[in-house]
Design a protein around this motif. Structure first.
Motif, PDB file in Angstrom:
ATOM      1  N   GLY A 290       8.348   0.285   2.990  1.00 17.10           N
ATOM      2  CA  GLY A 290       7.493   1.020   3.912  1.00 17.10           C
ATOM      3  C   GLY A 290       6.026   0.729   3.697  1.00 17.10           C
ATOM      4  O   GLY A 290       5.631   0.058   2.734  1.00 17.10           O
TER       5      GLY A 290
ATOM      6  N   GLU B  22       1.029   4.168   3.844  1.00 16.14           N
ATOM      7  CA  GLU B  22       0.959   5.555   4.300  1.00 16.14           C
ATOM      8  C   GLU B  22       2.330   6.214   4.428  1.00 16.14           C
ATOM      9  O   GLU B  22       2.432   7.435   4.425  1.00 16.14           O
ATOM     10  CB  GLU B  22       0.247   5.636   5.663  1.00 16.14           C
ATOM     11  CG  GLU B  22      -1.214   5.256   5.643  1.00 16.14           C
ATOM     12  CD  GLU B  22      -1.420   3.749   5.672  1.00 16.14           C
ATOM     13  OE1 GLU B  22      -0.513   3.016   6.119  1.00 16.14           O
ATOM     14  OE2 GLU B  22      -2.484   3.294   5.234  1.00 16.14           O
ATOM     15  N   ALA B  23       3.379   5.423   4.594  1.00 19.23           N
ATOM     16  CA  ALA B  23       4.722   5.982   4.819  1.00 19.23           C
ATOM     17  C   ALA B  23       5.772   5.111   4.146  1.00 19.23           C
ATOM     18  O   ALA B  23       6.457   4.334   4.785  1.00 19.23           O
ATOM     19  CB  ALA B  23       4.993   6.074   6.323  1.00 19.23           C
ATOM     20  N   HIS B  24       5.888   5.254   2.820  1.00 13.86           N
ATOM     21  CA  HIS B  24       6.876   4.470   2.075  1.00 13.86           C
ATOM     22  C   HIS B  24       7.882   5.397   1.400  1.00 13.86           C
ATOM     23  O   HIS B  24       7.660   6.602   1.286  1.00 13.86           O
ATOM     24  CB  HIS B  24       6.200   3.558   1.047  1.00 13.86           C
ATOM     25  CG  HIS B  24       5.364   4.292   0.044  1.00 13.86           C
ATOM     26  ND1 HIS B  24       5.907   4.985  -1.007  1.00 13.86           N
ATOM     27  CD2 HIS B  24       4.031   4.445  -0.042  1.00 13.86           C
ATOM     28  CE1 HIS B  24       4.934   5.536  -1.711  1.00 13.86           C
ATOM     29  NE2 HIS B  24       3.793   5.222  -1.143  1.00 13.86           N
ATOM     30  N   ASP B  25       8.995   4.808   0.966  1.00 23.31           N
ATOM     31  CA  ASP B  25      10.013   5.573   0.246  1.00 23.31           C
ATOM     32  C   ASP B  25       9.413   6.176  -1.016  1.00 23.31           C
ATOM     33  O   ASP B  25       8.467   5.637  -1.598  1.00 23.31           O
ATOM     34  CB  ASP B  25      11.180   4.667  -0.146  1.00 23.31           C
ATOM     35  CG  ASP B  25      11.992   4.198   1.047  1.00 23.31           C
ATOM     36  OD1 ASP B  25      11.843   4.776   2.154  1.00 23.31           O
ATOM     37  OD2 ASP B  25      12.778   3.257   0.875  1.00 23.31           O
TER      38      ASP B  25
END
Length: 106
Positions: A84, A87-90
């Protein structure tokens, strides 16, 4: 289709505490999985920091199971890769790469 990964490189003095310069984002237009990305990032780090690498170390890449990762006392460089964007990762790493200081042990 591009794939986005977030990664961090951390260093330790073998005392169990890790420090890094923060997380960064990587984009891959190739069909590379998280293991390949972790390996590539650590390879680049080694080339950029030859004086920070102890003799006798080897690179090892692991998947997403922290139980497989080496003990902190056996390594002083690690890379965690998360799937990801920055700003929006696992939350958990998809792969990790380490420089391990026990070359005779698999």
């Amino acid at each position: 289709m591009p794939r986005y990964y977030t990664y961090e490189v951390e260093l330790s003095d073998y005392d169990g505490s890790w420090e890094g310069s923060g997380r960064r984002e990587s984009r891959s237009d190739l069909e590379r999985d998280a293991d390949d990305v972790a390996r590539a990032i650590l390879e680049v780090w080694v080339m950029d920091h030859p004086d920070d690498v102890d003799g006798g170390v080897r690179m090892q890449v692991y998947g997403d199971d922290p139980e497989d990762y080496p003990a902190d006392g056996l390594t002083n460089v690690r890379v965690f890769v998360y799937e990801g964007t920055l700003e929006a990762h696992d939350d958990a790493p998809s792969a990790a790469a380490y420089l391990v200081n026990h070359p005779g042990d698999d």
